[in-house]
Design an enzyme around this catalytic site. Structure first.
Site, PDB file in Angstrom:
ATOM      1  N   GLU A   1     -22.481   2.683 -35.567  1.00  0.00           N
ATOM      2  CA  GLU A   1     -21.491   3.735 -35.307  1.00  0.00           C
ATOM      3  C   GLU A   1     -21.573   4.325 -33.902  1.00  0.00           C
ATOM      4  O   GLU A   1     -21.872   5.514 -33.728  1.00  0.00           O
ATOM      5  CB  GLU A   1     -21.614   4.853 -36.347  1.00  0.00           C
TER       6      GLU A   1
ATOM      7  N   GLU B   1     -21.486   0.342 -45.010  1.00  0.00           N
ATOM      8  CA  GLU B   1     -21.726   1.645 -45.648  1.00  0.00           C
ATOM      9  C   GLU B   1     -20.456   2.080 -46.351  1.00  0.00           C
ATOM     10  O   GLU B   1     -19.365   1.944 -45.808  1.00  0.00           O
ATOM     11  CB  GLU B   1     -22.074   2.752 -44.624  1.00  0.00           C
TER      12      GLU B   1
HETATM   13  C1  FCB Z   1     -22.743   7.596 -41.529  1.00  0.00           C
HETATM   14  C2  FCB Z   1     -24.135   7.319 -41.013  1.00  0.00           C
HETATM   15  C3  FCB Z   1     -25.216   7.428 -42.056  1.00  0.00           C
HETATM   16  C4  FCB Z   1     -24.963   8.581 -43.001  1.00  0.00           C
HETATM   17  C5  FCB Z   1     -23.552   8.523 -43.549  1.00  0.00           C
HETATM   18  C6  FCB Z   1     -23.239   9.596 -44.556  1.00  0.00           C
HETATM   19  O1  FCB Z   1     -21.949   8.057 -40.486  1.00  0.00           O
HETATM   20  O2  FCB Z   1     -24.188   6.018 -40.472  1.00  0.00           O
HETATM   21  O3  FCB Z   1     -26.435   7.530 -41.404  1.00  0.00           O
HETATM   22  O4  FCB Z   1     -25.234   9.772 -42.376  1.00  0.00           O
HETATM   23  O5  FCB Z   1     -22.638   8.593 -42.500  1.00  0.00           O
END
Ligand code: FCB
Length: 456
Positions: free
Chosen positions: A167, A352
């Protein structure tokens, strides 16, 4: 949506974490401090002053966590390596005890049939490098490539997928523009330079990898569809800016070798001159793209909110998570299809996806988290829909395996499919973990059973 299509047999099913959020013991065995150690130990930076000093103690409990993933039927674990465990000063001397920890973790994963998926940078820059300017110093690309070389030499024989940076948008925006994340700067001139150096570092690490590694390397972006709040020309233009800033800012230089034109308009004089040589470095062929998807942004023109002159509008319907993110599963399909239109058949992974809700503590060894079950049901069905539309989706990782340290929110936001009692470190799989396990086992069929049928 067709209910007959299933996830492929070789799909990667995992859960994700990051080093600072779960490991604890950040200075153990010769490790150097990271910017998150420094930031969380600075008064006023995190909720209740909470730090990652203990977190989920995965540094000592990784064998239990690996066994738990195995019980849930997962076949992959996405974790990150802490740069300052390996190179305590960020460059120069290697700390063998730091390598040793990940060596043992990787072997434990393989012994349990789990593929290691490794992120090189999940926000924890060595503090010693921050003292040299950190992501603002152009040399960071060389430092990052040097670190990548060390860990690739040590682990490439056993790692399935490598991701360079997690990110970059959040690193630049949270760390250097709005300041809620380490190192906590608020500077319009710094943020775009940091983005550029993050992408240069990504490119330099991919280049280093090609000389050393034999597996696959890619990048993890958080992508969020931007939808206009109305059809007014102002809202449409604001939506284009928001999309350029958060999404195309990173994808386009990597796959096309150019930044979106809107960025110069957004940043004005703060937008740096970019050389062709830098753009060539950034545009290294990658083997896959990791996508972190949480929500969408409904966008309106807002002259007061700088530099974007745009802000997000809350939707009238009530389903929001505890971090105030709209639950919008269709946005996952939309994002995957959008990436396919730009990257063709490049393999994609959802690296994620997940939600924080205020869970009740365990009762008789059970945690019922029906909202998280429904969140996963909706998003996994959306992933299946993307497969049906021809997206080359190869895996999915729930965020997160464990309730953990949610950065400046401290321990107040629980994202785990496994509950963690932070006083005792006891782990309790939530109903969402059982539900996810049933989806994995059935390759998706369990998504279409009645909600009440989610196994306890
Ligand atoms: C993302 C991050 C991770 C966590 C989630 C909720 O942006 O990569 O580390 O904090 O959000």
């Amino acid at each position: 949506m067709s209910e007959t299509i299933r996830f492929p047999g070789d799909f990667l099913w995992g859960a994700a974490t990051s080093a600072y959020q779960v490991e604890g013991s950040p200075l153990a065995d010769g490790a150097g401090p990271s910017i998150w150690h420094r930031f969380s130990h600075t008064p006023g930076r995190t909720l209740r002053g909470e730090t990652g000093d203990v977190a989920c103690d995965q540094y000592h409990r990784f064998a239990d966590d690996v066994a738990l993933m195995r019980e849930l039927g997962l076949n992959a674990y996405r974790f990150s390596i802490s740069w300052s465990r390996i190179l305590p000063a960020g460059k120069g001397t290697v700390n063998p005890r730091g390598l040793d920890f990940y060596d043992r973790l990787i072997d434990a994963l393989l012994a349990h049939g789990l593929a290691p998926v490794v992120t090189l940078y999940h926000w924890d820059l060595p503090a010693a490098l921050d003292d040299l300017g950190g992501w603002l110093n152009r040399d960071v690309a060389h430092w990052f490539a040097e670190y990548a070389r060390v860990v690739v030499r040590a682990f490439d024989d056993r790692v399935r997928l490598w991701a360079t940076v997690n990110e970059p948008w959040v690193v630049a925006d949270g760390g250097y523009l709005t300041g809620g994340l380490a190192p906590g700067h608020r500077n319009l001139f710094e943020a775009p330079r940091v983005s550029h150096n993050l992408l240069r570092a990504h490119g330099a690490a991919v280049q280093a990898y090609r000389a050393e590694g034999k597996r696959q390397i890619g990048l993890v972006l958080n992508l969020e569809p931007k939808h206009p709040a109305s059809d007014s020309p102002e809202d449409l233009a604001a939506t284009r800016r928001a999309d350029a800033y958060m999404n195309r800012h990173y994808l386009e230089p990597v796959v096309r070798g150019a930044y979106p034109a809107e960025l110069a308009e957004i940043f004005g004089e703060a937008w740096p001159d970019v050389t062709d040589a830098d753009l060539r470095l950034i545009r290294q062929p990658i083997d896959f793209l990791g996508i972190n998807y949480y929500t969408r942004g409904v966008t309106r023109a807002d002259p007061q909110t700088l530099p974007l002159r745009a802000s997000s509008v809350r939707q009238p319907h009530p389903w929001y998570t505890e971090t105030d993110w709209e639950v919008y599963p269709a946005g996952l399909t939309e994002t995957l299809v959008w990436v396919r239109e730009r990257c063709g058949d490049l393999p994609l992974y959802v690296t994620e996806n997940g939600a924080a809700f205020a869970d009740e503590p365990p009762v008789n060894g059970r945690v019922d988290d029906p909202r998280r079950v429904e969140y996963y049901r909706g998003h996994l069905a959306a992933a299946l829909d993307a497969l049906r539309r021809g997206v080359n989706l190869r895996g999915y990782f729930a965020w997160s395996l464990l309730d953990n340290y949610e950065w400046s929110h401290g321990y107040s936001k629980r994202f785990g499919i496994v509950h963690v009692d932070f006083a005792t470190q006891r782990r309790t799989p939530k109903a969402s973990a059982r539900f996810y396990a049933s989806v994995v086992r059935s390759r998706g069929a369990a998504l279409f059973s009645a909600p009440s049928a989610a196994p306890a």
